[in-house]
Write an enzyme that holds these catalytic residues in place. Structure first.
Site, PDB file in Angstrom:
ATOM      1  N   PRO A  98       0.835  -1.207   0.000  1.00 42.67           N
ATOM      2  CA  PRO A  98       0.000   0.000   0.000  1.00 42.67           C
ATOM      3  C   PRO A  98       0.867   1.254   0.000  1.00 42.67           C
ATOM      4  CG  PRO A  98      -0.785  -1.589   1.620  1.00 42.67           C
ATOM      5  CD  PRO A  98       0.538  -2.099   1.126  1.00 42.67           C
ATOM      6  N   GLU A  99       0.594   2.151  -0.957  1.00 43.62           N
ATOM      7  CA  GLU A  99       1.346   3.387  -1.058  1.00 43.62           C
ATOM      8  C   GLU A  99       0.569   4.514  -0.386  1.00 43.62           C
ATOM      9  OE1 GLU A  99       4.317   3.477  -2.045  1.00 43.62           O
ATOM     10  OE2 GLU A  99       4.597   1.667  -3.234  1.00 43.62           O
TER      11      GLU A  99
ATOM     12  N   HIS B 279      -4.990 -15.011   8.715  1.00 43.54           N
ATOM     13  CA  HIS B 279      -4.039 -13.895   8.733  1.00 43.54           C
ATOM     14  C   HIS B 279      -4.600 -12.652   9.429  1.00 43.54           C
ATOM     15  CE1 HIS B 279      -1.529 -16.295   6.131  1.00 43.54           C
ATOM     16  NE2 HIS B 279      -2.506 -16.409   5.256  1.00 43.54           N
TER      17      HIS B 279
ATOM     18  N   ARG C  28       1.836 -11.428   4.930  1.00 43.20           N
ATOM     19  CA  ARG C  28       3.297 -11.573   5.001  1.00 43.20           C
ATOM     20  C   ARG C  28       3.876 -11.119   6.337  1.00 43.20           C
ATOM     21  NH1 ARG C  28       5.920  -9.634  -0.625  1.00 43.20           N
ATOM     22  NH2 ARG C  28       7.669 -10.742   0.298  1.00 43.20           N
TER      23      ARG C  28
ATOM     24  N   ARG D  91      24.040  15.678  -6.638  1.00 40.58           N
ATOM     25  CA  ARG D  91      23.646  14.277  -6.576  1.00 40.58           C
ATOM     26  C   ARG D  91      23.737  13.628  -7.954  1.00 40.58           C
ATOM     27  NH1 ARG D  91      20.434  12.975  -2.110  1.00 40.58           N
ATOM     28  NH2 ARG D  91      20.757  10.832  -2.836  1.00 40.58           N
TER      29      ARG D  91
END
Length: 271
Positions: free
Chosen positions: A2-3, A91, A110, A152
Site C-alpha cells: 500500500p502506497e 491472517h 506476510r 547528486r
C-alpha cells in the site's frame, strides 16, 4: 505494498467509524509482526478514546489522550472495520474493539506490518523522525527539490522515492509524475534545472491527489466483506504499459530496471 494514496484512502475509510470511540478490548493473535506487538498494548489502549486518525508518510496514527498507536501495513496488510462479530481468518492478527461494537481488524499475510504504541510526540519516534516533507504539503516545492538534489549523481526517480527527501512517492507514482513533468527517470538528480523541478513538484501533487480521489471513489463501504480499497484505480499513463503507445506522441513506452525497480517512460516525451 500500500502506497501513500492507499493509506490515505484507508485513513479516510476508518476515521468515521473509530474517531471519538473508546477502546474496550485489544486482541492480539500474532504478536510477532515486523516488530513485536508490545505485550502491554491492551493495557495501554483499553479505556482510551481515539481523538484523531492521522497519516504520516505510509504510517497511520491513532492518537489518544495518553499516547498514539502507530500502524504500518507492510507489504500486504490491510484494515477492516467490522460492525458485527465475525470469526477471524488465518491472517487476521489483531483486533481493536471499540464502544458500540465496532472492531478494527488487521490482516497481514506476510506479517511485515506493525502495531506499535508510542508515548510522547510521534514525530520524534525513530521511524518518523528522519522523514522528508509530505508531498501534498507546502513544504514540497521545486525549489526544495532543486536544493536537495545539488551535487547528486543518483537518478532522479530513486531520488524522489527516497523518504528522507520526500515521503510517499512510490514506484508507480514516481513514474507517472516524471512522465507528466517530461523528465527522463534515469537523468541524474543534480543535472535537472530549477524550472523542471518546479514542474515535477506540481506533477507529484497532481498524481497523488488523483490517486487519492480514485481510491476514495472506488471505496464504496469500508465495512463490507472485503474491506480493500481500489488500489491504483486511476488511469496510468506509463506504468505497466511497456510496449504500448504513448498517449502523447504514440511512440512505444519503454520498460527498464532502475534501482532494482521496474521503470516505465517515453523516450520521446521525457528528456
Amino acid at each position: 505494498m500500500p502506497e501513500l494514496p492507499e493509506v490515505e484512502t484507508i485513513r479516510c475509510g476508518i476515521e468515521p467509524f473509530i474517531k471519538g470511540r473508546q477502546v474496550s478490548r485489544v486482541v492480539v493473535r500474532t504478536p510477532r509482526l515486523r516488530w513485536p506487538i508490545p505485550v502491554d498494548l491492551a493495557s495501554q489502549m483499553c479505556g482510551r478514546t481515539v481523538q484523531d486518525v492521522e497519516r504520516r508518510a505510509k504510517y497511520l496514527l491513532l492518537r489518544t489522550e495518553a499516547g498514539t498507536l502507530l500502524i504500518h501495513l507492510g507489504m500486504s496488510g490491510y484494515l477492516r472495520v467490522l460492525e458485527q462479530p465475525q470469526a477471524p481468518g488465518k491472517h487476521d492478527h489483531a483486533d481493536i474493539e471499540f464502544s458500540g461494537g465496532i472492531c478494527l481488524r488487521l490482516n497481514d499475510v506476510r506479517r511485515f506490518g506493525a502495531l506499535l504504541w508510542l508515548d510522547g510526540d510521534p514525530a520524534q519516534h525513530p521511524l518518523l523522525a528522519g522523514l522528508g516533507p509530505e508531498p501534498l504539503s507546502e513544504e514540497l516545492t521545486g525549489d526544495y527539490l532543486y536544493q536537495r538534489s545539488r551535487g547528486r549523481r543518483l537518478a532522479v526517480k530513486p531520488f524522489i522515492m527516497d523518504s528522507k527527501v520526500v515521503v510517499g512517492v512510490g514506484n508507480i507514482y514516481a513514474s507517472e509524475a516524471l512522465f507528466r513533468a517530461g523528465i527522463d527517470p534515469a537523468r541524474a538528480a543534480g543535472r535537472i534545472s530549477l524550472v523542471r523541478y518546479r514542474r515535477l513538484a506540481e506533477a507529484i501533487r497532481q498524481v497523488l491527489r488523483e490517486a487519492i480521489t480514485a481510491g476514495g471513489t472506488t471505496l464504496r463501504d469500508f465495512s463490507d466483506q472485503d474491506g480493500r480499497p481500489g488500489y491504483f484505480a486511476q488511469q496510468l499513463q506509463v506504468y505497466g504499459r511497456g510496449g504500448e503507445p504513448c498517449s502523447v506522441c504514440g511512440q512505444a513506452i519503454v520498460k527498464i530496471q532502475l534501482g532494482q525497480r521496474s521503470t516505465y517512460f517515453c523516450r520521446q516525451c521525457q528528456r
